[in-house]
Design an enzyme around this catalytic site. Sequence first.
Site, PDB file in Angstrom:
ATOM      1  N   SER A   1      -5.858   0.729   1.903  1.00 28.51           N
ATOM      2  CA  SER A   1      -5.168   1.705   1.909  1.00 28.51           C
ATOM      3  C   SER A   1      -4.627   1.011   3.239  1.00 28.51           C
ATOM      4  O   SER A   1      -3.824  -0.177   3.650  1.00 28.51           O
ATOM      5  CB  SER A   1      -4.988   2.678   1.982  1.00 28.51           C
ATOM      6  OG  SER A   1      -3.966   3.239   1.961  1.00 28.51           O
TER       7      SER A   1
ATOM      8  N   ASN B   1      -6.598  -1.807  -2.815  1.00 30.66           N
ATOM      9  CA  ASN B   1      -5.386  -0.683  -3.112  1.00 30.66           C
ATOM     10  C   ASN B   1      -4.240  -0.901  -1.907  1.00 30.66           C
ATOM     11  O   ASN B   1      -3.756  -0.006  -0.842  1.00 30.66           O
ATOM     12  CB  ASN B   1      -5.662   0.544  -2.163  1.00 30.66           C
ATOM     13  CG  ASN B   1      -7.072   0.977  -4.165  1.00 30.66           C
ATOM     14  OD1 ASN B   1      -7.729   1.162  -4.068  1.00 30.66           O
ATOM     15  ND2 ASN B   1      -6.126   1.259  -5.218  1.00 30.66           N
TER      16      ASN B   1
ATOM     17  N   HIS C   1      -6.164   5.204  -6.897  1.00 27.04           N
ATOM     18  CA  HIS C   1      -5.684   4.855  -5.869  1.00 27.04           C
ATOM     19  C   HIS C   1      -7.210   4.796  -4.741  1.00 27.04           C
ATOM     20  O   HIS C   1      -7.899   4.135  -3.647  1.00 27.04           O
ATOM     21  CB  HIS C   1      -4.606   5.806  -4.496  1.00 27.04           C
ATOM     22  CG  HIS C   1      -4.219   5.100  -3.017  1.00 27.04           C
ATOM     23  ND1 HIS C   1      -3.758   3.880  -3.121  1.00 27.04           N
ATOM     24  CD2 HIS C   1      -5.108   5.929  -1.786  1.00 27.04           C
ATOM     25  CE1 HIS C   1      -3.424   4.242  -1.761  1.00 27.04           C
ATOM     26  NE2 HIS C   1      -4.058   4.289  -1.120  1.00 27.04           N
TER      27      HIS C   1
END
Length: 266
Positions: free
Chosen positions: A97, A121, A242
């Site tokens: 992320s 992700n 996620h």
Amino acid sequence: MLQTLHRSKTPSGAAYIDEGQGGETLVLIHGVGMRIEAWGPQIERLSKDHRVIAVDLPGHGFSAPLDTPPELPNFVAWFSELVDELGLEAVSVAGHSMGALIAAGFAATKPTKLRRVALLNGVYKRTPTAREAVEARADEIFSGAFDREAPLERWFSADEKDSAAYRLVHDLLQKVDPGGYAAAYRAFATGDAVYSDSWPRVKAPALFLTGDGDKNSTAEMAEDMARATPQGRAVVIKGHRHMVNVTAPEEVSEALADWLTWQPAT
């Protein structure tokens, strides 16, 4: 109950752990609101064959906050300094992320220090609508309105709410410093396009992994980045969102172990 891993610190105040030896030196960078413990399954698996270093983002876990504006290039500079402080030559970097954006920036700006790169992700060229939504969340968080439950609704499906992965992420969000979270989220919200045009120049083996249920770090984004990168490959794990590194730990660890054996094309 959350088990806290023992950290060391760099002179500049970055907290990290250093496990295993041999093989590639792999550095792991977590996402907004998390800390080193979110990589637990990957540290355990990959440190058997490699040296694994995992770091707390600025203002997260036990790392000092960033002392520069909350912009992605400043987080990339922070990470580059950490690599230098640890005396590392060339490293493999995997980020999740926000950590994926930092890894992308490191790949773009420090090619001689990079062996290979993995984005888990990761976001890539958000649509205007998606960018507006995430920047609105960043504004809200920066104003002090930090809802620690809201990310869980995006990151997990309803049938995962009784899982150990959900409890771990919930506990980490409860512990994160609001200021550190807000700064990292601001950089995350505004940083998806900063290095997005650099992938054609990244010559290292590059893995782009996500879950097919992640609506913000989509499978299409992973596939587009892989196509743009000379040695890029996309892996999409079905049935996950996620937080795929904790909801599908074995699959993610195996994908990373495989990526660490890829030989650069000549």
